[in-house]
Structures are given as structure tokens and as C-alpha cells.
Design an enzyme around this catalytic site. Sequence first.
Site, PDB file in Angstrom:
ATOM      1  CG  ASP A  13      -3.846   0.521   2.188  1.00 11.60           C
ATOM      2  OD1 ASP A  13      -4.102  -0.444   1.440  1.00 11.60           O
ATOM      3  OD2 ASP A  13      -3.430   0.391   3.350  1.00 11.60           O
ATOM      4  CG  HIS A  41      -5.705  -3.405  -4.901  1.00 11.08           C
ATOM      5  ND1 HIS A  41      -4.972  -3.722  -6.024  1.00 11.08           N
ATOM      6  CD2 HIS A  41      -4.782  -3.147  -3.940  1.00 11.08           C
ATOM      7  CE1 HIS A  41      -3.685  -3.669  -5.740  1.00 11.08           C
ATOM      8  NE2 HIS A  41      -3.534  -3.336  -4.482  1.00 11.08           N
ATOM      9  NE  ARG A 145      18.507 -22.059  -4.489  1.00 12.42           N
ATOM     10  CZ  ARG A 145      19.827 -21.976  -4.475  1.00 12.42           C
ATOM     11  NH1 ARG A 145      20.484 -21.928  -5.611  1.00 12.42           N
ATOM     12  NH2 ARG A 145      20.493 -21.949  -3.354  1.00 12.42           N
ATOM     13  CD  GLN A 226       1.728  -5.762  -1.538  1.00  9.81           C
ATOM     14  OE1 GLN A 226       2.128  -6.330  -2.543  1.00  9.81           O
ATOM     15  NE2 GLN A 226       0.563  -6.049  -1.008  1.00  9.81           N
TER      16      GLN A 226
HETATM   17  P1  GDP Z   1      -5.434   0.435  -2.626  1.00  9.24           P
HETATM   18  O1  GDP Z   1      -4.915  -0.670  -1.781  1.00  9.24           O
HETATM   19  O2  GDP Z   1      -4.376   1.364  -3.093  1.00  9.24           O
HETATM   20  O3  GDP Z   1      -6.298  -0.056  -3.747  1.00  9.24           O
HETATM   21  O4  GDP Z   1      -6.384   1.309  -1.688  1.00  9.24           O
HETATM   22  P2  GDP Z   1      -7.472   0.749  -0.641  1.00  9.24           P
HETATM   23  O5  GDP Z   1      -8.621   0.222  -1.374  1.00  9.24           O
HETATM   24  O6  GDP Z   1      -6.824  -0.129   0.359  1.00  9.24           O
HETATM   25  O7  GDP Z   1      -7.833   2.071   0.145  1.00  9.24           O
HETATM   26  C1  GDP Z   1      -8.320   3.210  -0.493  1.00  9.24           C
HETATM   27  C2  GDP Z   1      -9.692   3.562   0.112  1.00  9.24           C
HETATM   28  O8  GDP Z   1     -10.043   4.877  -0.277  1.00  9.24           O
HETATM   29  C3  GDP Z   1     -10.806   2.678  -0.394  1.00  9.24           C
HETATM   30  O9  GDP Z   1     -11.774   2.565   0.621  1.00  9.24           O
HETATM   31  C4  GDP Z   1     -11.370   3.463  -1.584  1.00  9.24           C
HETATM   32  O10 GDP Z   1     -12.743   3.173  -1.842  1.00  9.24           O
HETATM   33  C5  GDP Z   1     -11.219   4.876  -1.082  1.00  9.24           C
HETATM   34  N1  GDP Z   1     -10.965   5.905  -2.116  1.00  9.24           N
HETATM   35  C6  GDP Z   1     -10.232   5.815  -3.262  1.00  9.24           C
HETATM   36  N2  GDP Z   1     -10.137   7.021  -3.855  1.00  9.24           N
HETATM   37  C7  GDP Z   1     -10.824   7.888  -3.070  1.00  9.24           C
HETATM   38  C8  GDP Z   1     -11.059   9.302  -3.121  1.00  9.24           C
HETATM   39  O11 GDP Z   1     -10.611  10.016  -4.004  1.00  9.24           O
HETATM   40  N3  GDP Z   1     -11.784   9.840  -2.089  1.00  9.24           N
HETATM   41  C9  GDP Z   1     -12.280   9.091  -1.065  1.00  9.24           C
HETATM   42  N4  GDP Z   1     -12.964   9.709  -0.099  1.00  9.24           N
HETATM   43  N5  GDP Z   1     -12.066   7.758  -0.977  1.00  9.24           N
HETATM   44  C10 GDP Z   1     -11.348   7.185  -1.962  1.00  9.24           C
HETATM   45  P1  IMO Z   2      -2.278  -2.646  -0.874  1.00  7.77           P
HETATM   46  O1  IMO Z   2      -2.009  -3.347  -2.189  1.00  7.77           O
HETATM   47  C1  IMO Z   2      -0.905  -1.481   3.087  1.00  7.77           C
HETATM   48  C2  IMO Z   2       2.271  -3.927   4.829  1.00  7.77           C
HETATM   49  C3  IMO Z   2       1.856  -4.608   6.114  1.00  7.77           C
HETATM   50  C4  IMO Z   2       3.177  -4.682   6.825  1.00  7.77           C
HETATM   51  C5  IMO Z   2       4.170  -4.943   5.679  1.00  7.77           C
HETATM   52  C6  IMO Z   2       4.519  -6.403   5.481  1.00  7.77           C
HETATM   53  O2  IMO Z   2      -3.686  -2.721  -0.444  1.00  7.77           O
HETATM   54  O3  IMO Z   2      -1.697  -1.276  -0.882  1.00  7.77           O
HETATM   55  P2  IMO Z   2       3.205  -8.479   4.462  1.00  7.77           P
HETATM   56  O4  IMO Z   2       1.889  -9.097   4.852  1.00  7.77           O
HETATM   57  O5  IMO Z   2       3.237  -7.984   3.062  1.00  7.77           O
HETATM   58  O6  IMO Z   2       4.378  -9.347   4.781  1.00  7.77           O
HETATM   59  O7  IMO Z   2       3.339  -7.202   5.427  1.00  7.77           O
HETATM   60  O8  IMO Z   2       3.536  -4.460   4.516  1.00  7.77           O
HETATM   61  N1  IMO Z   2       1.376  -4.162   3.676  1.00  7.77           N
HETATM   62  C7  IMO Z   2       0.449  -3.306   3.268  1.00  7.77           C
HETATM   63  N2  IMO Z   2       0.057  -2.122   3.767  1.00  7.77           N
HETATM   64  N3  IMO Z   2      -1.469  -1.944   1.949  1.00  7.77           N
HETATM   65  C8  IMO Z   2      -1.060  -3.114   1.406  1.00  7.77           C
HETATM   66  O9  IMO Z   2      -1.485  -3.547   0.194  1.00  7.77           O
HETATM   67  C9  IMO Z   2      -0.088  -3.871   2.100  1.00  7.77           C
HETATM   68  N4  IMO Z   2       0.492  -5.064   1.850  1.00  7.77           N
HETATM   69  C10 IMO Z   2       1.408  -5.229   2.830  1.00  7.77           C
HETATM   70  O10 IMO Z   2       0.895  -3.874   6.821  1.00  7.77           O
HETATM   71  O11 IMO Z   2       3.479  -3.430   7.373  1.00  7.77           O
HETATM   72 MG    MG Z   3      -5.200  -1.506   0.089  1.00 13.88          MG
END
Ligand code: GDP
Ligand code: IMO
Ligand code: MG
Length: 422
Positions: A13, A41, A145, A226
Site C-alpha cells: 500500500d 491498487h 503439484r 504486495q
Molecule cells: P498500492 O497497493 O501500493 O497501490 O496502494 P493503495 O492503493 O493500497 O494505497 C495507497 C492510497 O494512497 C490510495 O488510496 C491512493 O489513492 C493514495 N495515494 C497515493 N499516493 C498518494 C499521495 O501522494 N498522497 C495522498 N494523500 N494519497 C496518495
Molecule cells: P498491495 O498490492 C497490504 C498482507 C495481508 C497479510 C499478508 C498475507 O495492495 O500492496 P495474503 O492474503 O497475501 O495471504 O495475506 O499479506 N497483504 C497485503 N497488505 N497490501 C497488499 O497488497 C497486501 N497483500 C497481502 O494483509 O498480512
Molecule cells: Mg494496496
Amino acid sequence: MAAECIVGAQWGDEGKGKVIDYFARKADYVVRWAGGGNAGHTILLPDGRKFVLHLLPAGVFHQGVVNVLGAGVVLDPWQVLEEMEALERAGLRVDPSRLRISLRAHMVLPWHKALDQAREKDGRPGRIGTTGKGIGPCYEDKAGRRGLRMADLASREGLASSLERLARERNLLLESLYGEAPIDPARVEASLVEAGERLLPFLEDTGLLLRKALGEGKSVLFEGAQGVLLDLDHGTYPYVTSSSASSGGVFSGAGIPFGGLDRVIGVAKAYTTRVGEGPFPSELHGEAGERLRKAGGEFGATTGRPRRCGWLDCAALRYSLALSGAREMVLTKLDVLSGQGPLKILASYEGMDGFPSSAGEVSRLRPRYEEVPGWDEPLGGVRSFEGLPGPARDYVLRVEDLTGVRISMVSVGPGRDEVFRR
Ligand code: GDP
Ligand code: IMO
Ligand code: MG
């Protein structure tokens, strides 16, 4: 742009979706090599619409980009169809010219989800806090497998007997160990054949496709799902996901030869978050963590769970950036730190050079912090490094010093253009 890889440098995230969408405008291909529907994402389009992608690569919002789900991805056939339908309802058609799915990708089946969720029920010992999307059990069957691949949908050869074999093993666990209802393989087969028919035009040997593309000098962007600290081998085991989230996974997961990457970029949030269980050395508990969670809107994009929040951990970053070979970094969500008062940065762990290999050791680390001045100005409108308030500039420079990695881009808001390069 040639072959570039973008990885999340923390526990997920970090803002990968936004950053990949930004870079995708110059790409020919955007490729996921690992993970599955556990990813979330987020992409905010210039017209204000917000999308959360779980399985589809973050290049889908750019016409002309071919999006690829590689062999290392685990794919829920029903979920990917749903995701495509949701985009179509929003006026964006993902046809087979824009999405290619590896014949070798393994399928996440109903047993995988049921087992994942059964193991994670409240109070069960050994809970990881997974997303419940069936990721772990699917990779178990792959390594064992006995998994089913997209190729099995294409040929349907032995589909029924493979499902029966899987059902025998998995239903036994579901019923005897967890007291859950068994799942009927015949019903899964019927629904799978239907989904398979719709997915057939998307299937291909994507490794071949990508090796050809790279040979022709096309721009290929590899999208990390991740974060590196959730990598199965190198993360905070057992509190990790079940795939290779670090850039090392690209070669096997996408099916390209070693050396095929020109550049790795790490994405790091200006502070740290983590969802689920597991050690988190710079975690802030109570009101301080709550304040960051509120300012950053830190709730899971896949499960809606509140994310745990804490200070930026530069010791963990040094490890993840080195592991993934990232020589530059995008720092996201710097705007969230506005108005947070004096800030802390985790500079190192006492007596530890590197990163421990067990979750127990990580939880015993003694972090050493630096306190740095904060700032109150909102950063949403800032489009240059010089435009940042002094303490925010110093923060960026200090993070570079502590990690030894250049911050080549800073993100100051969720929008596609709320970013500047340095
Ligand atoms: P990812 O899993 O790495 O793609 O990230 P996520 O989407 O799960 O979480 C990132 C959150 O932060 C999302 O709600 C984005 O819209 C937001 N976001 C991304 N970059 C920025 C930033 O520079 N500032 C702010 N305030 N929010 C951001
Ligand atoms: P993005 O791509 C944050 C975390 C779960 C848990 C561990 C194992 O949005 O960054 P799983 O379901 O993969 O077996 O869970 O990994 N986890 C994430 N945490 N962002 C993610 O994806 C995650 N994908 C898995 O919360 O701790
Ligand atoms: Mg995410």
C-alpha cells in the site's frame, strides 16, 4: 523507457497503483508477475473517478498498453471477469488486445478461499491476518503439484479428474480440521467451464510474448504487487504473503531471462503502514497512530481493515531497497505528514546491521529514532522540490541520506498529476 520494475518497498500500500499508472503512459506492456486478488491498487483518474484494481495491471487506463498477468500470478477466474465487468460498466472495455493472461498461471479455486478464511477465523492460533482471497492455499497446491492452471481451462483435458483430486484433499481438511462444509467439484467444474469460455481469448504463452517484446526493444513495466517486506523468502516470515514480491520474482514469474531489467524503482510511503499481523518496529499505538491513519485515509483497499501506522523505517527500507536492487525511489504521501507536529524517522536498529530473519527477532529490535521538525503547510499544490516548505525538503534529503538511495520523484496527493520529479 526499457524494462523497468516498480516494487513496493514496505509492507504494501505504498501507492504502487498511482505510480505505475503514472509510468504506464509511456509503456507498451504492464506486467504483473506474482500475487493475485490480495492486491489493492488505487488509481484516481483526472476526471475524479477512483478505481481499485486487484488483479488487472495498473496499465488498463492507458489505451495502447498491453496488460499481462504472468505465470507467477494466481488468478481467480471469476474475480478477474468481475473486475473486467466493473470497468466495462464504467465505460472502459478490456478486450483481448489489451489483456493477456498466462496459460501457466494457477487458478484460485473455491477450496483455496474457504481454507484461507477458515484458518483465519478470529482467535485461531497462527493467524496471519490474510486478505482471505485464497492466495496461500493456492500457492500451496501449486508447489504441491496438484494445482490447476489456466491451460487446464483451455484444453479441459482431465479437468474433472484434477478437480476431483484437489477436492478430495482439500475437502478433507475443510471438514475434519476446520468443521467447514465440503465443496462439490462437479459444481465448480460447471461454473469454471463457463468462466473458461469467456477467458479463452485472453490466454497465451505470455513468457514468449514478453521475451519477444523485450527483444524488439519495447517498453515493459513490471508491476509489483504486495511489498518487498511481505516477500515469502525475504520478508517477515511467517507474516508474509506466499509469493516473491521482490524484484527477484520477475524473472521466474514473468518468464524473462535474468538481466532483462534496466531499472528498479522502489515506492515508499513517507511513513509506514501494515495490514494484518506481524512485527512492525516503528508502529505508533493509540492516538498518534490514529492521527496518521486519519490523515492518510489508511484503510485497506482490498479488505477495508484499518491499517496499522507508524513512522518511516529507514532501516527496513535500506534492506528492501538493497534486496530489490532499487537505485531510486518514489516517496509518496508526503502531504499526509503536514500538520503532524515534530516527526520521527527510524534511523537504525541498535546493534543490528541489516534485517533479522525471523519475525520474533524483528519484534525484539530496539529502534533508534531521529526527531526532525514537521511543517503545517498543505502540499497538494506543490509541483517542485523547491516549492516544498524547508522542513519537508529536509525530510526528503534525510531519507535519502539514511537509505543511500536517491528519491527521484515525490507524490503529494492521490491524483495522477500530484507528483513532481527531482
Ligand atoms: P498500492 O497497493 O501500493 O497501490 O496502494 P493503495 O492503493 O493500497 O494505497 C495507497 C492510497 O494512497 C490510495 O488510496 C491512493 O489513492 C493514495 N495515494 C497515493 N499516493 C498518494 C499521495 O501522494 N498522497 C495522498 N494523500 N494519497 C496518495
Ligand atoms: P498491495 O498490492 C497490504 C498482507 C495481508 C497479510 C499478508 C498475507 O495492495 O500492496 P495474503 O492474503 O497475501 O495471504 O495475506 O499479506 N497483504 C497485503 N497488505 N497490501 C497488499 O497488497 C497486501 N497483500 C497481502 O494483509 O498480512
Ligand atoms: Mg494496496
